[in-house]
Motif scaffolding. Structure first.
Motif, PDB file in Angstrom:
ATOM      1  N   ARG A   1      -7.541   3.805  -3.156  1.00  0.00           N
ATOM      2  CA  ARG A   1      -6.189   3.832  -3.717  1.00  0.00           C
ATOM      3  C   ARG A   1      -6.180   3.439  -5.190  1.00  0.00           C
ATOM      4  NH1 ARG A   1      -5.273   2.444   1.654  1.00  0.00           N
ATOM      5  NH2 ARG A   1      -5.703   0.262   1.260  1.00  0.00           N
ATOM      6  N   ASN A   2      -7.263   3.789  -5.865  1.00  0.00           N
ATOM      7  CA  ASN A   2      -7.310   3.622  -7.316  1.00  0.00           C
ATOM      8  C   ASN A   2      -8.257   4.693  -7.861  1.00  0.00           C
ATOM      9  OD1 ASN A   2      -9.859   2.721  -6.613  1.00  0.00           O
ATOM     10  ND2 ASN A   2      -9.275   0.578  -6.735  1.00  0.00           N
TER      11      ASN A   2
ATOM     12  N   GLN B   1     -11.953   2.005   2.707  1.00  0.00           N
ATOM     13  CA  GLN B   1     -10.713   1.240   2.862  1.00  0.00           C
ATOM     14  C   GLN B   1     -10.969  -0.259   3.080  1.00  0.00           C
ATOM     15  OE1 GLN B   1      -8.890   3.356   6.064  1.00  0.00           O
ATOM     16  NE2 GLN B   1     -10.186   2.470   7.631  1.00  0.00           N
TER      17      GLN B   1
ATOM     18  N   ILE C   1       0.887  -1.168   0.000  1.00  0.00           N
ATOM     19  CA  ILE C   1       0.000   0.000   0.000  1.00  0.00           C
ATOM     20  C   ILE C   1       0.920   1.212   0.000  1.00  0.00           C
ATOM     21  CG2 ILE C   1      -1.663   1.360   1.317  1.00  0.00           C
ATOM     22  CD1 ILE C   1      -2.735  -1.209   2.498  1.00  0.00           C
TER      23      ILE C   1
ATOM     24  N   GLN D   1     -12.670   7.789   3.090  1.00  0.00           N
ATOM     25  CA  GLN D   1     -11.614   6.806   3.340  1.00  0.00           C
ATOM     26  C   GLN D   1     -12.086   5.747   4.338  1.00  0.00           C
ATOM     27  OE1 GLN D   1      -7.886   8.541   4.647  1.00  0.00           O
ATOM     28  NE2 GLN D   1      -7.164   6.566   5.332  1.00  0.00           N
TER      29      GLN D   1
ATOM     30  N   TYR E   1       1.363   4.753   0.729  1.00  0.00           N
ATOM     31  CA  TYR E   1       0.629   5.813   1.434  1.00  0.00           C
ATOM     32  C   TYR E   1       1.152   7.185   1.028  1.00  0.00           C
ATOM     33  CZ  TYR E   1       4.428   5.704   4.988  1.00  0.00           C
ATOM     34  OH  TYR E   1       5.630   5.746   5.638  1.00  0.00           O
ATOM     35  N   ASP E   2       0.305   8.176   1.280  1.00  0.00           N
ATOM     36  CA  ASP E   2       0.568   9.514   0.768  1.00  0.00           C
ATOM     37  C   ASP E   2       1.280  10.419   1.768  1.00  0.00           C
ATOM     38  OD1 ASP E   2       0.114  11.602  -1.253  1.00  0.00           O
ATOM     39  OD2 ASP E   2      -1.130  12.497   0.318  1.00  0.00           O
TER      40      ASP E   2
ATOM     41  N   GLY F   1      -4.444   6.129  -5.664  1.00  0.00           N
ATOM     42  CA  GLY F   1      -3.314   5.233  -5.494  1.00  0.00           C
ATOM     43  C   GLY F   1      -2.212   5.663  -6.428  1.00  0.00           C
TER      44      GLY F   1
END
Lengths: 355, 297
Positions: free
Chosen positions: B159-160, B136, A217, B132, A219-220, B241
């Motif tokens: 995340r896409n 998630q 994953i 989120q 992350y930002d 993402g």
């Protein structure tokens, strides 16, 4: 690292920032007038718990010892803001907390040289830290792998287990920032000797990352990295050590750190060029980095002292969480390398991520 | 034309073929426009000029402007920005059209209006974080579906581009609904009734009479949402993402990390140019001033 654990609090504190800016403007205007008789220094840092710790460790004590000085804290730090201030000739920050990638010779147009007749630790930063003509090490932080101990039958013992998703199932969290530690960790895990790490073999690092790409994953920001470990989305996350510390101590999660390899980086103090209180700023920097005071931060936040002579004074109860307590396995991030190569490495890294 | 309107305070007479013969007289009240004009120039015109000037500095305009197209990471960010904006536009229209129709037909218009306007007063940031929590892997949707035994592995909702599109749709929906509603409200319902009286089934009357009349609203909504979506930063940063980077993220990296204001400015101007091209093309099917709440045809 521009967005350190603390800088990323910028989002949470976005609303306050405007307010803080306004008030700092108003206050620095007062400070400029000789009638008030007080010097007002503006100390910019990353906000949140980190700034709070700095206030308790140094700012309060300094203003108590120097009643004629008032220190206003501002956040968040943004290197672009320093540049904009200096270029516009309207410098409102006097002392700024910056990360390892800032304050090198390439930024000399933006910074006042450190007055080493006032600051005593110019030549004696903690191991792995790099002072320059324009900056002094203030504290030491690190990128380390934090993991959720409850999620594995047998607990991981090595940072290499980060890449073993069969034995240690679950997703892995990495910062999608080129200099966020992912490339260094991948190369170390692939067997590159710590002293041969730089210049980074980016292709080799990406190849190593590819072996677990479906489990990563990206992350930002560091708080997001903390979130994915807290929520259970990921079982191992490379992040600033302050993040797993926060999970373990404040949120009482079964979070631990794999200390057998970690990438250390420093926070440094700089004075923007054209600061109206440069002399006073040097005195404050001298106080903060003075070995007698420098370790105070360890009582309030899991960061090592930036001055070598202050290392023995670090808070013993926090020792487990400090990078400086695990110095033997730490690898210093090469600021010079990142300063010169961030753009090209980042472009390559981002292109690879997008594929 | 526009200047004349501003200065005289009324529309110019239809001076077809002989423009310039009637010189507009400046009315004293017209001076009231000055503060707004000056503010706009200082707050928007000047910074924009600065950005434009900066985009020519550093290593030169040719370098600054070409990197967006020659660097693979930026090129894919540009493409991805356009795709995401398009996806958000489509989903806003699909959800917004029926809702606007309901608003136009219902007697509870105020309530329906309040429902979409209230969230605007909540911060974008908070709402994005809320998404989120829903989307998630260990979020509300996935855990519920897993508990019900409908799915085994979590759906990839975040995340896409899907996550970004959902989040941005939530934020931009009002900007689609309002222009749609404005146009639909003014459609003479007697026309639909007339079609029905003449033998058209309700569905046919709707499709052949109502929908064509509502098209200006659809174009307006699409244009507005698409252009606004181009510059989004928060939603792509939090819900996106690695496969859906946006130019706004690239700009932030350039400014904050590399302190390269020149290239960042050039990328910003490129994004602005894309918006202008879209608006120009859009102006062929819809009058731009109608998009922003002007009179419907």
């Amino acid at each position: 690292m521009n967005r350190t654990p603390r800088s990323s609090r910028r989002r949470a504190t976005a609303a306050l920032t405007g307010l803080a800016l306004l008030s700092s403007l108003a206050l620095s205007a007062c400070g400029a007038s000789p009638a008030s008789g007080k010097t007002t220094l503006t100390f910019a840092s990353f906000g949140g718990a980190y700034s709070e710790a700095q206030k308790k460790a140094w700012v309060d004590a300094y203003t108590k010892a120097n009643p004629d000085v008032k220190i206003v804290m501002d956040s968040p730090v943004d290197q672009a803001k320093i540049k904009a201030m200096v270029e516009s000739g309207n410098v409102t920050w006097d002392v700024v907390d910056v990360n390892g990638d800032f304050g090198l010779d390439s930024h000399k147009a933006l910074l006042e040289p450190i007055d080493c007749t006032v600051v005593t630790t110019c030549d004696a930063p903690s191991p792995g830290m790099t002072n320059s003509k324009y900056r002094v090490a203030e504290n030491v932080t690190t990128f380390a792998v934090g993991y959720d101990a409850d999620r594995f039958e047998t607990e991981p013992t090595s940072y290499k287990d980060f890449f073993d998703v069969d034995t240690y199932p679950g997703k892995r969290g990495l910062w999608k920032l080129a200099s966020g530690g992912a490339l260094e960790l991948a190369l170390l895990a692939d067997g590159v000797a710590p002293d041969k790490l730089y210049p980074l073999d980016v292709d080799r690092a990406l190849k190593k990352l590819k072996t677990i790409e479906d489990n990563i994953i990206w992350y930002d920001s560091p708080p997001q990295g903390e979130d994915i470990l807290a929520s259970g989305e990921a079982t191992m996350v490379l992040n600033f050590a302050a993040r797993p510390y926060d999970l373990a101590t404040r949120l009482k999660k079964p979070t631990k750190i794999l200390w057998d390899a970690h990438i250390d980086l420093g926070s440094y103090l700089v004075v923007p060029k054209g600061s109206k209180h440069a002399d006073e700023a040097m005195k404050f920097i001298a106080w903060v980095t003075d070995p007698a005071h420098n370790a105070e931060i360890t009582k309030h936040y899991p960061l090592g002292p930036g001055s070598a002579a202050a290392l023995p004074k670090a808070d013993k109860s926090k020792a487990e969480w400090l990078a400086t307590s695990h110095a033997d396995t730490g690898v210093g991030q090469d600021d010079q390398y990142w300063d010169q190569n961030f753009g090209s490495v980042n472009d390559k890294f981002q292109a690879w991520l997008t594929k | 034309m526009v200047d004349q309107v501003v200065l005289t305070g009324h529309r110019p007479a239809t001076s077809v073929g002989r423009p310039g013969l009637r010189r507009p007289r400046v009315n004293g009240w017209a001076l009231l426009v000055l503060p707004g004009l000056i503010f706009t120039l200082i707050a928007f015109g000047w910074p924009l000029a600065e950005v434009l000037v900066r985009s020519f500095g550093g290593e030169g305009a040719a370098h600054n402007y070409s990197v967006t197209f020659t660097t693979p990471a930026y090129r894919s960010a540009l493409v991805s920005t356009l795709l995401t904006s398009a996806a958000v536009t489509v989903s806003c229209l699909v959800i917004g059209y029926p809702y606007a129709y309901l608003m136009a037909m219902s007697r509870r218009t105020e309530l329906l209006l309040a429902l979409i306007l209230l969230p605007i007063w909540t911060s974008f940031l908070v709402r994005t974080y809320a998404w989120q929590i829903w989307l998630q892997d260990t979020g509300v949707i996935n855990t519920t579906l897993q508990k019900l035994g409908i799915i085994d592995d979590p759906l990839e909702l975040i995340r896409n581009r899907l996550g970004v599109t959902i989040g941005m749709t939530g934020i931009l929906l009002p900007f689609a609904i309002l222009p749609l509603y404005t146009v639909m409200r003014r459609i003479d319902r007697e026309l639909v009734r007339a079609a029905e009286n003449l033998g058209a089934r309700p569905s046919v009357a709707f499709r052949r009479v109502f929908v064509p009349l509502s098209l200006p609203g659809v174009y307006s909504a699409a244009l507005l949402v698409f252009v606004l979506a181009l510059g989004f930063y928060i939603a792509p940063a939090i819900l996106g993402g690695t496969s859906s980077p946006t130019l706004s993220t690239v700009i932030v990296d350039k400014v904050q990390r590399e302190l390269d204001f020149h290239t960042a400015s050039a990328i910003g101007i490129t994004l602005l140019a894309v918006a202008i091209v879209v608006l120009t093309l859009g102006s062929r099917v819809v009058r731009i001033r109608d998009v922003f709440g002007g009179g419907a045809p």
